[in-house]
Scaffold this active site. Sequence first.
Site, PDB file in Angstrom:
ATOM      1  N   SER A  95      -4.186  -0.908  -3.711  1.00 48.99           N
ATOM      2  CA  SER A  95      -2.844  -0.449  -3.332  1.00 48.99           C
ATOM      3  C   SER A  95      -2.697   1.072  -3.433  1.00 48.99           C
ATOM      4  CB  SER A  95      -1.786  -1.123  -4.198  1.00 48.99           C
ATOM      5  OG  SER A  95      -2.072  -0.915  -5.562  1.00 48.99           O
ATOM      6  N   ASP A 315       6.618   0.958 -13.116  1.00 46.53           N
ATOM      7  CA  ASP A 315       5.380   1.239 -12.392  1.00 46.53           C
ATOM      8  C   ASP A 315       4.968   2.697 -12.599  1.00 46.53           C
ATOM      9  OD1 ASP A 315       3.351   1.697 -10.593  1.00 46.53           O
ATOM     10  OD2 ASP A 315       4.401   0.873  -8.847  1.00 46.53           O
ATOM     11  N   HIS A 318       1.358   3.370  -9.229  1.00 45.27           N
ATOM     12  CA  HIS A 318       1.504   3.811  -7.837  1.00 45.27           C
ATOM     13  C   HIS A 318       2.249   5.144  -7.802  1.00 45.27           C
ATOM     14  CE1 HIS A 318       1.157  -0.679  -7.487  1.00 45.27           C
ATOM     15  NE2 HIS A 318       0.186  -0.260  -6.697  1.00 45.27           N
TER      16      HIS A 318
END
Length: 338
Positions: A95, A315, A318
């Site tokens: 990702s 998160d 990312h």
Amino acid sequence: MGATHLLLCLSLFAVLVQGQNCNFFEGSWVVDNAYPLYTNCPFASDIYNCQKFGRPDKAYLNYRWKPTACELPRFNGLNFLEKFRGKSIMFVGDSISRDQYESFICMIHSAVPNATYRQTSRGHIIIFEIPEYEVKVMRDQNVYLVDLMKEQVGQVLRLDSIQDGKSWLGIDVLVFNSWHWWNRKTWDYIEVGGKYVKDMNRFVALETALTTWARWVKANINPQKTTVFFQGASPTHYNGSMWNEPKADKCIGQTQPVLGTVYPGGIPPELGVQKKVLSTVSNLVKVFDTTYMSLFRKDGHPSKYNPGGNTGGVDCLHWCLPGLPDTWNEILYNLIIS
Ligand SMILES: *[C@@H]1O[C@H](CO)[C@@H](O)[C@H](O)[C@H]1NC(C)=O
Ligand SMILES: *[C@@H]1O[C@H](CO)[C@@H](O)[C@H](O)[C@H]1NC(C)=O
């Protein structure tokens, strides 16, 4: 100073300014209100779209990467499309690759917002195409690069097999990445040389898999035709001790990069493993060494501003879009176009 000397000095200066003798990956972050490179990208997935999920601060958008020895030429989408006409680029990995792929199509789309585009998929490959320029930007979701296969005993991670490599043939520029999934156990067994084990040291597993990958590169890549990059591990910011703020709750509330040119937590060991293998194929693969610049960007993550944020998902892995991956791509653009 004689005329020859002056001329020599001037041409040396020109070389430095153009960045040919310049390491783009060594530098520091400076505030620049001429950034970000785009706003409101229609291609940014929710997990990266921090503004959509209410991130209140905006200072993190106004940073430019300044290499120590030169200026990094600003990304020019039109110039890229013209120079890259008829060519293809593919991001292969997890990702983090998807983050960078979406950033890349946001950047070129914002240069030609009225040009028609097509987004299609073929198996696990996503293809974004601008027909007017015959430019293809692709993504292959492939987290280990080597094969994860269903066998009778269960999921087997085969460190010595790359069947998916056939999807990477014939592409002009390949950008690989693989690290974060080596920290997760998504397999029942790891297989290498016909032997099955439940688990092993993850750095050793990574090194073995990358060695298989390097063998694939040697057998399949013609450097006259294909440019191959391997991206250094993308860092996380879950532990404030790494930036001398032990009381910090993960990356929550971070609105500024770490200041200075030394990251207190040091360079993560996985980058050493990657570089060790990459040094064996240095004539075929360029190290896309974005780890150092990314370490400073504790402010660049979605934190609570993502779809899972209101249920407690934080998160710090990312990166927001717009944001840090745009800088990775600004460097990539300069390396591809020059
Ligand atoms: C795109 O089209 C719109 C509406 O026709 C126009 O206002 C705009 O200037 C165009 N943008 C570019 C970059 O050509
Ligand atoms: C954070 O990093 C410090 C320093 O490396 C370490 O001592 C500590 O155990 C880490 N904390 C967590 C929660 O991992």
